[in-house]
Design an enzyme around this catalytic site. Structure first.
Site, PDB file in Angstrom:
ATOM      1  N   ASP A   1       0.648  -1.243  -0.065  1.00 21.50           N
ATOM      2  CA  ASP A   1       0.022  -0.015  -0.151  1.00 21.50           C
ATOM      3  C   ASP A   1       0.733   1.230   0.039  1.00 21.50           C
ATOM      4  O   ASP A   1       1.960   1.272   0.412  1.00 21.50           O
ATOM      5  CB  ASP A   1      -0.890  -0.064   1.290  1.00 21.50           C
ATOM      6  CG  ASP A   1      -2.180   0.646   0.999  1.00 21.50           C
ATOM      7  OD1 ASP A   1      -2.279   1.394  -0.043  1.00 21.50           O
ATOM      8  OD2 ASP A   1      -2.839   0.994   2.093  1.00 21.50           O
TER       9      ASP A   1
ATOM     10  N   HIS B   1       3.397   3.398  -8.607  1.00 19.60           N
ATOM     11  CA  HIS B   1       3.284   1.961  -8.887  1.00 19.60           C
ATOM     12  C   HIS B   1       4.481   1.682  -9.488  1.00 19.60           C
ATOM     13  O   HIS B   1       4.963   0.427  -9.342  1.00 19.60           O
ATOM     14  CB  HIS B   1       2.113   1.530  -9.969  1.00 19.60           C
ATOM     15  CG  HIS B   1       0.517   2.123  -8.913  1.00 19.60           C
ATOM     16  ND1 HIS B   1       0.288   1.653  -7.768  1.00 19.60           N
ATOM     17  CD2 HIS B   1      -0.506   2.980  -9.417  1.00 19.60           C
ATOM     18  CE1 HIS B   1      -0.645   2.176  -7.570  1.00 19.60           C
ATOM     19  NE2 HIS B   1      -1.474   2.999  -8.566  1.00 19.60           N
TER      20      HIS B   1
ATOM     21  N   TRP C   1     -11.196  -1.685  -9.365  1.00 22.42           N
ATOM     22  CA  TRP C   1     -11.853  -1.082 -10.586  1.00 22.42           C
ATOM     23  C   TRP C   1     -12.246   0.118 -10.453  1.00 22.42           C
ATOM     24  O   TRP C   1     -12.655   0.937 -11.389  1.00 22.42           O
ATOM     25  CB  TRP C   1     -12.598  -2.225 -11.100  1.00 22.42           C
ATOM     26  CG  TRP C   1     -12.096  -3.456 -11.642  1.00 22.42           C
ATOM     27  CD1 TRP C   1     -12.375  -4.440 -10.695  1.00 22.42           C
ATOM     28  CD2 TRP C   1     -11.456  -3.687 -12.699  1.00 22.42           C
ATOM     29  NE1 TRP C   1     -11.575  -5.505 -11.429  1.00 22.42           N
ATOM     30  CE2 TRP C   1     -11.103  -5.241 -12.508  1.00 22.42           C
ATOM     31  CE3 TRP C   1     -10.947  -3.091 -13.864  1.00 22.42           C
ATOM     32  CZ2 TRP C   1     -10.416  -5.896 -13.390  1.00 22.42           C
ATOM     33  CZ3 TRP C   1     -10.263  -3.860 -14.569  1.00 22.42           C
ATOM     34  CH2 TRP C   1     -10.030  -5.316 -14.580  1.00 22.42           C
TER      35      TRP C   1
ATOM     36  N   LEU D   1      11.655 -20.371  -5.390  1.00 20.50           N
ATOM     37  CA  LEU D   1      10.612 -19.489  -4.726  1.00 20.50           C
ATOM     38  C   LEU D   1       9.140 -19.750  -5.430  1.00 20.50           C
ATOM     39  O   LEU D   1       9.215 -19.675  -6.494  1.00 20.50           O
ATOM     40  CB  LEU D   1      10.996 -18.011  -4.568  1.00 20.50           C
ATOM     41  CG  LEU D   1       9.990 -16.997  -4.362  1.00 20.50           C
ATOM     42  CD1 LEU D   1       9.891 -17.029  -2.688  1.00 20.50           C
ATOM     43  CD2 LEU D   1      10.663 -15.535  -4.754  1.00 20.50           C
TER      44      LEU D   1
ATOM     45  N   GLU E   1       0.213 -13.938  11.324  1.00 12.82           N
ATOM     46  CA  GLU E   1       0.719 -12.651  12.195  1.00 12.82           C
ATOM     47  C   GLU E   1       0.721 -11.576  11.211  1.00 12.82           C
ATOM     48  O   GLU E   1       0.806 -11.719   9.905  1.00 12.82           O
ATOM     49  CB  GLU E   1       2.209 -12.988  12.508  1.00 12.82           C
ATOM     50  CG  GLU E   1       2.475 -14.065  13.465  1.00 12.82           C
ATOM     51  CD  GLU E   1       1.657 -13.793  15.122  1.00 12.82           C
ATOM     52  OE1 GLU E   1       1.908 -12.421  15.349  1.00 12.82           O
ATOM     53  OE2 GLU E   1       1.505 -14.651  15.535  1.00 12.82           O
TER      54      GLU E   1
HETATM   55  C1  FPP Z   1      -1.594   0.186  -3.390  1.00  8.46           C
HETATM   56  O1  FPP Z   1      -1.073   1.629  -3.431  1.00  8.46           O
HETATM   57  C2  FPP Z   1      -1.146  -0.485  -4.497  1.00  8.46           C
HETATM   58  C3  FPP Z   1      -1.675  -1.179  -5.686  1.00  8.46           C
HETATM   59  C4  FPP Z   1      -3.303  -1.072  -5.810  1.00  8.46           C
HETATM   60  C5  FPP Z   1      -1.068  -1.709  -6.871  1.00  8.46           C
HETATM   61  C6  FPP Z   1       0.095  -2.336  -6.474  1.00  8.46           C
HETATM   62  C7  FPP Z   1       0.836  -2.788  -7.720  1.00  8.46           C
HETATM   63  C8  FPP Z   1       2.126  -2.547  -7.700  1.00  8.46           C
HETATM   64  C9  FPP Z   1       3.097  -2.352  -6.664  1.00  8.46           C
HETATM   65  C10 FPP Z   1       2.568  -3.043  -9.171  1.00  8.46           C
HETATM   66  C11 FPP Z   1       3.620  -4.036  -9.199  1.00  8.46           C
HETATM   67  C12 FPP Z   1       2.848  -5.410  -9.427  1.00  8.46           C
HETATM   68  C13 FPP Z   1       3.519  -6.332  -9.931  1.00  8.46           C
HETATM   69  C14 FPP Z   1       2.604  -7.571 -10.096  1.00  8.46           C
HETATM   70  C15 FPP Z   1       4.438  -6.359 -10.604  1.00  8.46           C
HETATM   71  P1  FPP Z   1      -2.184   2.756  -3.481  1.00  8.46           P
HETATM   72  O2  FPP Z   1      -2.303   3.134  -4.787  1.00  8.46           O
HETATM   73  O3  FPP Z   1      -3.697   2.245  -2.945  1.00  8.46           O
HETATM   74  O4  FPP Z   1      -1.626   3.628  -2.641  1.00  8.46           O
HETATM   75  P2  FPP Z   1      -2.671   4.942  -1.723  1.00  8.46           P
HETATM   76  O5  FPP Z   1      -2.886   4.319  -0.676  1.00  8.46           O
HETATM   77  O6  FPP Z   1      -1.621   5.863  -1.432  1.00  8.46           O
HETATM   78  O7  FPP Z   1      -3.545   5.571  -2.867  1.00  8.46           O
END
Ligand code: FPP
Length: 242
Positions: free
Chosen positions: A19, A36, A68, A130, A206
């Site tokens: 997150d 991202h 979405w 892994l 945990e």
């Molecule tokens: C949450 O942060 C993150 C996501 C919804 C996307 C996670 C995806 C990646 C890290 C890309 C990499 C993934 C792969 C499979 C290579 P947020 O956007 O909710 O952050 P915020 O809470 O600050 O808005």
């Protein structure tokens, strides 16, 4: 080998709610997608380090059934990023003996992405160094609902008896059949929620919540978190040994 000193022992299965990408980017005057993109660097780094840290299973929450609802621009950007990651990393992941699996409802993802996911699973299916599981269009309640539908069909076809329904058989109908339950769930960026991530599988896990945003969650932070986990006393409902 990672040049970071790993923990003495480790969780066998670590699951991560990555997150804070959006907030990380916004705080720097960048568009959310840049967060991202930076997040992908952390994924790459963690995947490479897991075997050195003794982690056998890593599960990452890449896109939820609720994601979405984000802007079309962000959703499209994320989907492009997933495609790019799979195309760009397939060879390295396979060379590093990583087995990749995807969980979640694929039916809503575009055909190209679904194809790449299936190809990567096939390419890496014999790897054992892994086990990387990517949750993509994943929601725990959705997963359980789909599993119950499949079980009901199996009962109707006479392939499953109602009295055979047990915790073990339910686990086998989930997307995560064959994958052991997570020992540790890490959630970054100061949110204290589980957000429909592996609710069945994490019954005894945990949880560690950190303030650090995912794009800043470097291996040093990972080691700190694993050491924190190592200090915990897991009793699975039993009394403490004194
Ligand atoms: C949450 O942060 C993150 C996501 C919804 C996307 C996670 C995806 C990646 C890290 C890309 C990499 C993934 C792969 C499979 C290579 P947020 O956007 O909710 O952050 P915020 O809470 O600050 O808005």
């Amino acid at each position: 080998m990672s040049d970071i000193q790993g923990p003495d022992k480790s969780a066998r299965h670590v699951a991560v709610i990555m997150d804070g990408n959006g907030r990380w980017a916004t705080a720097r005057g960048l568009e959310r997608l840049k967060g991202h993109v930076k997040g992908v660097d952390r994924v790459r780094e963690l995947v490479r380090a897991c075997p050195d840290f003794g982690i056998e299973y890593l599960t990452i929450f890449a896109f939820s059934t609720e994601n979405w609802k984000r802007s079309e621009r962000e959703v499209t950007g994320l989907m492009n990023l997933f495609r790019r990651y799979i195309r760009g990393e397939a060879e390295t992941l396979n060379k590093d003996k990583v087995r990749v699996r995807f969980i979640g409802d694929r039916s809503r993802l575009d055909a190209k992405l679904q194809g790449l996911m299936a190809e990567l699973e096939k390419l890496t299916e014999k790897n054992t160094r892994l086990n990387l599981t990517v949750a993509l269009n994943y929601g725990g309640r959705d997963e359980i609902t789909r599993a119950v539908q499949r079980m009901a069909k199996a009962v109707k076809l006479g392939m499953l008896k109602p009295e055979e329904i047990s915790e073990a058989s339910i686990s086998n109908f989930l997307d995560t059949a064959d994958i052991p339950d997570p020992d540790l769930v890490i959630r970054t960026s100061g949110e204290y929620r589980t957000s429909n991530f592996l609710p069945w599988q994490c019954a005894y896990a945990e949880y560690i919540f950190t303030e650090t945003a995912w794009p800043d969650f470097t291996l040093k932070e990972v080691v700190k978190t694993l050491n924190d986990y190592n200090g915990r006393d897991r009793r699975f409902g039993a009394t403490a040994i004194r």
